[in-house]
Design an enzyme around this catalytic site. Structure first.
Site, short mmCIF file in Angstrom:
data_model
loop_
_atom_site.label_atom_id
_atom_site.label_comp_id
_atom_site.label_asym_id
_atom_site.label_seq_id
_atom_site.Cartn_x
_atom_site.Cartn_y
_atom_site.Cartn_z
CG ASP A 1 -0.25 -0.43 2.51
OD1 ASP A 1 0.99 -0.36 2.57
OD2 ASP A 1 -0.94 -0.84 3.45
CG ASN A 22 -8.46 -1.72 12.06
OD1 ASN A 22 -7.53 -2.36 11.56
ND2 ASN A 22 -8.94 -0.62 11.49
CG HIS A 73 -5.49 -2.45 8.84
ND1 HIS A 73 -5.63 -1.11 9.12
CD2 HIS A 73 -4.17 -2.69 8.98
CE1 HIS A 73 -4.45 -0.58 9.41
NE2 HIS A 73 -3.55 -1.53 9.32
CD GLU A 104 -8.42 0.82 7.87
OE1 GLU A 104 -8.32 -0.13 8.66
OE2 GLU A 104 -7.79 1.88 8.00
C1 GLP Z 1 -0.10 0.18 8.61
C2 GLP Z 1 0.17 -0.63 7.35
C3 GLP Z 1 -0.09 -2.08 7.58
C4 GLP Z 1 0.60 -2.55 8.85
C5 GLP Z 1 0.06 -1.80 10.02
C6 GLP Z 1 0.64 -2.26 11.36
O1 GLP Z 1 -1.44 0.43 8.79
N1 GLP Z 1 -0.57 -0.20 6.22
O2 GLP Z 1 0.37 -2.83 6.46
O3 GLP Z 1 0.40 -3.93 9.04
O4 GLP Z 1 0.39 -0.45 9.79
O5 GLP Z 1 1.67 -1.43 11.72
P1 GLP Z 1 2.61 -1.62 12.99
O6 GLP Z 1 3.57 -2.70 12.59
O7 GLP Z 1 3.29 -0.31 13.14
O8 GLP Z 1 1.76 -2.00 14.12
#
Ligand code: GLP
Length: 260
Positions: free
Chosen positions: A67, A136, A138, A143
């Site tokens: 993304d 959440n 995702h 989402e």
């Molecule tokens: C963002 C990314 C996700 C990732 C998530 C978790 O939202 N788009 O791909 O899995 O963060 O991030 P963290 O590893 O900082 O908890």
């Protein structure tokens, strides 16, 4: 799902770094699906260390990130293009022509999404998709209530996601409200999926993903349908799993299963 529970986050991170390096050692022209977020920062640092120590080249690897924020330029330090260049592409001397992210500045999000899907197909599909997990549930920026049949597209970010990502932006920056993300179906078409989650804050989402009903309210639960998924956890992230003891008995502290 293969559920591996390591005693701590360091060992979980290290295992995932090892899986990525193994994939590239076995197939130097591997097509990797890559992820961002705080969890992956630690993994990429270990991949760089391992690759350097082993003399493993990533030059022929093709990568597609999950993304990118919409309308955040690639030179912005909070953009995923910037993140990846700093942590993986440059340190591993990857070929910039083979490193792909959705273009958050593209004139039209639908055209960009179609182009991205076509590029993945043209590269032969994803050999291994690496993922983190949102609080959440995702994956990518799919989402809750994202369709399990979704493909790359623009998504509105959940308020909790925007809050979680706030620390990556300056106080003067507007926090992006949209992103282009691979869809859940795009992810499910990867030949192998590896999801890493660590820390107690992720425990509820982990339980919903692994043991909850397959439901769009927890997008990661779609992975229950995939035939080759490895979920890598530390004990804190695994703490709400009802079948914790079972997973530990199959793979004690993340060790390979012993089949008589
Ligand atoms: C963002 C990314 C996700 C990732 C998530 C978790 O939202 N788009 O791909 O899995 O963060 O991030 P963290 O590893 O900082 O908890």
């Amino acid at each position: 799902m293969k559920v591996l529970i390591f005693p701590d986050a360091e060992r979980a991170d290290d295992h995932v770094a090892g899986l990525l390096c193994q994939e590239v050692a076995a197939k130097p022209s591997a097509v990797l699906g890559l992820a961002t977020g705080g969890t992956m920062e630690r993994v990429y640092a270990r991949v760089v260390d391992r690759a350097t120590a082993q003399g493993l080249s990533f030059r022929d690897v093709t990568s597609f990130n999950l993304d990118e924020y919409w309308r955040v330029p690639p030179h912005h330090p909070a953009s995923y293009a910037f993140y990846m260049a700093e942590r993986m592409f440059r340190p591993l001397d990857m070929d910039p022509g083979k490193c792909h992210l959705p273009d958050g500045l593209a004139p039209d999000p639908e055209d960009e999404a179609e182009r991205y899907e076509a590029a993945i197909v043209a590269a032969g599909g994803l050999d291994l998709q690496l993922m983190g997990l949102g609080l959440n549930g995702h994956i990518g920026f799919n989402e809750p209530t994202s369709s399990f049949g979704s493909r790359t597209r623009i998504k509105t970010l959940a308020e909790s996601t925007r809050t979680a990502n706030r620390p990556y932006f300056d106080t003067s920056d507007a926090i992006p409200g949209f992103a282009i993300t691979m869809g859940i179906q795009t992810i499910l078409e990867a030949r192998q999926c590896v999801l890493l989650a660590t820390g107690s804050a992720k425990a509820r989402a982990v339980a919903a993903m692994v043991e909850g009903p397959m439901a769009a309210i927890c997008p990661a639960s779609a992975l229950q349908m995939h035939r080759c998924v490895t979920v890598v956890l530390d004990r804190a992230a695994a703490s709400e799993l009802a079948l914790y003891d079972y997973y530990q008995s199959v793979h004690p502290d993340g060790a390979p299963a012993r089949v008589p």
